[in-house]
Design an enzyme around this catalytic site. Structure first.
Site, PDB file in Angstrom:
ATOM      1  N   ASP A 142       0.782  -1.212   0.000  1.00  0.00           N
ATOM      2  CA  ASP A 142       0.000   0.000   0.000  1.00  0.00           C
ATOM      3  C   ASP A 142       0.833   1.292   0.000  1.00  0.00           C
ATOM      4  OD1 ASP A 142      -2.098   1.638   0.059  1.00  0.00           O
ATOM      5  OD2 ASP A 142      -2.963   0.954   1.921  1.00  0.00           O
ATOM      6  N   CYS A 196     -17.046  -8.379 -15.135  1.00  0.00           N
ATOM      7  CA  CYS A 196     -18.126  -7.495 -14.668  1.00  0.00           C
ATOM      8  C   CYS A 196     -19.333  -7.596 -15.610  1.00  0.00           C
ATOM      9  CB  CYS A 196     -17.644  -6.044 -14.616  1.00  0.00           C
ATOM     10  SG  CYS A 196     -16.696  -5.647 -13.139  1.00  0.00           S
ATOM     11  N   CYS A 206     -23.212   3.577  -5.096  1.00  0.00           N
ATOM     12  CA  CYS A 206     -22.282   4.515  -4.439  1.00  0.00           C
ATOM     13  C   CYS A 206     -23.039   5.738  -3.916  1.00  0.00           C
ATOM     14  CB  CYS A 206     -21.211   4.960  -5.434  1.00  0.00           C
ATOM     15  SG  CYS A 206     -20.121   6.198  -4.703  1.00  0.00           S
ATOM     16  N   CYS A 249     -15.510   3.150   3.534  1.00  0.00           N
ATOM     17  CA  CYS A 249     -16.829   2.856   2.976  1.00  0.00           C
ATOM     18  C   CYS A 249     -16.731   1.538   2.227  1.00  0.00           C
ATOM     19  CB  CYS A 249     -17.242   3.982   2.030  1.00  0.00           C
ATOM     20  SG  CYS A 249     -18.763   3.661   1.101  1.00  0.00           S
TER      21      CYS A 249
END
Ligand code: B12
Ligand code: SF4
Ligand code: SF4
Length: 372
Positions: A142, A196, A206, A249
Site C-alpha cells: 500500500d 463485470c 455509491c 466505505c
C-alpha cells in the site's frame, strides 16, 4: 567454499507458493513488470485531479508504474493476497441502517493490515532466501508507490472491477494486496480475465456518485477518501450522503455479486477489536484523545488521528435522528475542539436543531451535482 546450486525458476516458484501459504497468504502470483496501459490511466486520472489532497500520488511520477525505477534490477512482481472479511462482525447492512451506530469499514475492524502484510511478506522473502540462496527484493504494502491492482491482475489474482477494486472469481474482493519486487526470473502467471459484464450495481449503489464512469473513481467524492485521506473540511454538499460511515466505505463491494464467493479471514489479527463493528456514535464521540490513542494503537484508524476521527463522527451525528442525547454529545465536545472539528460540530448541531436530519442520511448525491 560451497556454491549454492544454480537457480531452477520453476522450483523456486513452487517453494515460494508453499512458503506463502505458511505465512498466511491466500494466493500468490507472478507478473512481468511493464504496465503501460495502466500508466496511461494513472496519468489521466492525476490530470483530472481525481487524487484530491493525495499529493504524494503525483510526486512519485512514473515510479508508481515502473517498479524498476523504484528498485533497480526488478524483473518480476510477486503479488500476494490476504483475505480480511471479518465473518463474526455485526452485519454490515444492519449497522449501516442504524443511524445511531458508526459504520467502520470491514477492513479496519482488526489490526492494521499494513503491519500484518508487511511482516508476513518480509518473513516470506527471508525464508525463500534460506531455501534458494540470496536474491534481490523489496516488499511493498500500500504505502510504497506501486500500482498494486494492475500487477495483481497481471499475476492472475483477479480483474479490476468497475468499482476499481480487484476481484477474484473464487474469492470476491474482500482482500488486501502486497508485493515482493524481485530480480528472480520466476515464471510468469497468465493475467486474469474480466467478469463485470453488463453489471453496474456498484455505480448505482455509491452514495456519493464517486464512480464517475466504469473503472474511473473520482477519489474526491469517495467516502473512503473523505474520511481517511482528506485532511481539511469535508465539502458540505457531500456530508449528508456520508450517513453514519465514520471510517472508510464498503457500499460498492457490499453490492458486488462476486462477493458471495468471498472467504472469511483466516488471520487472527483481522478479528474485530474494541466492539468497533457496532459502536454507538455518542460513545465514540465521548472518547478523549488519550482514549483514542490507547484504543486505536495498532489499528489502521490510528493513522488518521483524533482530529479527523472526531470530524468524521461529528458528521455522522449530524446525520443521526434528532435527539437531546446527540445534541448534548455535540455540545460537550464543542468547547476545546479544534477549529476544524468545531466547524463540523456546528454543522451537525444546526441539522439536529432544525430537524434537517434522518431522511438525508440515507440519500444519494445526484451524479450531476458537483461538490467542488
Ligand atoms: C489511493 C488509494 C485509494 C484512494 C483512491 C482509490 C482508487 N481507486 O484509486 C481511496 C482513498 C479512495 C481508496 C479507497 C479504498 N481503498 Co485504496 N488504495 C489506494 C492505493 C494506495 C493506490 C491506488 C491507486 O494507485 N489509484 C490510482 C488510480 C489511477 O488507480 P485505479 O483507480 O486503481 O485505476 C486503475 C483502473 O481502474 C484503471 N483505470 C483507471 N481509469 C480508467 C479508465 C478506463 C476507461 C479504463 C478502461 C480503466 C481505467 O487503470 C488504473 C490503473 O490500473 C492502493 C494501494 C496501491 N499502492 O496500489 C490502495 C488499495 C487500492 N485500496 C484498497 C482498499 C481495500 C480500499 C477500500 C476498499 C477501503 C475502504 N473500504 O474504505 C476503498 C475502496 C474504494 C474504491 N471503490 O476503490 C486495496 C484494494 C484491494 C482490492 N481488493 O482491490 C489496495 C490495493 C490496498 C491494499 N494494499 O490492499 N484507496
Ligand atoms: S467506497 Fe463508497 S464512496 Fe467510495 S466508490 Fe465505493 S461506494 Fe462509492
Ligand atoms: S458490482 Fe458489478 S460492475 Fe461493480 S465491480 Fe462488481 S461485478 Fe463489476
Amino acid at each position: 567454499m560451497t556454491r549454492p546450486p544454480p537457480l531452477d525458476p520453476a522450483a523456486a516458484k513452487n517453494k515460494l507458493a508453499a512458503r506463502a501459504r505458511e505465512a498466511g497468504f491466500d494466493r500468490i502470483g507472478v507478473a512481468r513488470i511493464d504496465i503501460p496501459e495502466d500508466e496511461r490511466h494513472l496519468l489521466r486520472w492525476l490530470d483530472a485531479g481525481f487524487h484530491g489532497e493525495m499529493d504524494y500520488m503525483r510526486r512519485h511520477g512514473t515510479m508508481r508504474s515502473r517498479p524498476q525505477e523504484l528498485v533497480p534490477g526488478t524483473t518480476r512482481v510477486v503479488s500476494a493476497r490476504m483475505d480480511y472479511w471479518p465473518a463474526a462482525a455485526r452485519d454490515a447492512e444492519a449497522v449501516l441502517s442504524n443511524a445511531e451506530s458508526g459504520y467502520i469499514s470491514r477492513y479496519a475492524l482488526g489490526r492494521d493490515y499494513h503491519k500484518v502484510l508487511r511482516g508476513a511478506l518480509a518473513q516470506l522473502a527471508k525464508e525463500l532466501a534460506q531455501d534458494i540462496g540470496p536474491f534481490g527484493y523489496r516488499v511493498c504494502v500500500d504505502s510504497a508507490p506501486v500500482l498494486e491492482k494492475a500487477h495483481a491482475r497481471n499475476a492472475g489474482l483477479g480483474w479490476i472491477g468497475k468499482h476499481t477494486n480487484l476481484i477474484a472469481r473464487d474469492a470476491g474482493s474482500w482482500f488486501f494486496l502486497g508485493e515482493i519486487l524481485t530480480d528472480l526470473p520466476l515464471p510468469e502467471d497468465e493475467p486474469a480475465s474480466a467478469h463485470c459484464g453488463t453489471c453496474t450495481a456498484c455505480i448505482t449503489a455509491c452514495p456519493t456518485a464517486a464512480i464517475v464512469a466504469p473503472y474511473r473513481l473520482d477519489a474526491r467524492r469517495c467516502i473512503a477518501y473523505l474520511t481517511i485521506e482528506h485532511h481539511s473540511a469535508i465539502p458540505e454538499a457531500l456530508r449528508p450522503a456520508i450517513g453514519n460511515r465514520i471510517y472508510g466505505c464498503d457500499d460498492c463491494q457490499l453490492v458486488c455479486p462476486w462477493n458471495k464467493y468471498a472467504h472469511a479471514a483466516a488471520h487472527p489479527d483481522f478479528k474485530v477489536r474494541h466492539g468497533l463493528d457496532a459502536a454507538r456514535l455518542t460513545e465514540l464521540f465521548a472518547w478523549t484523545e488519550a482514549q483514542f490513542e490507547e484504543r486505536m494503537r495498532g489499528s489502521a484508524i490510528y493513522r488518521i488521528g483524533y482530529e479527523k476521527w472526531s470530524r468524521n463522527i461529528a458528521i455522522a451525528l449530524g446525520n443521526a435522528p434528532a435527539s437531546e442525547g446527540v445534541i448534548r454529545a455535540l455540545e460537550q465536545r464543542r468547547e476545546g475542539a479544534s477549529a476544524l472539528v468545531r466547524e463540523h460540530i456546528d454543522w451537525a448541531l444546526e441539522r439536529q436543531r432544525s430537524g434537517a436530519v434522518g431522511v438525508q442520511s440515507a440519500s444519494r448525491i445526484d451524479p450531476g451535482q458537483n461538490a467542488f
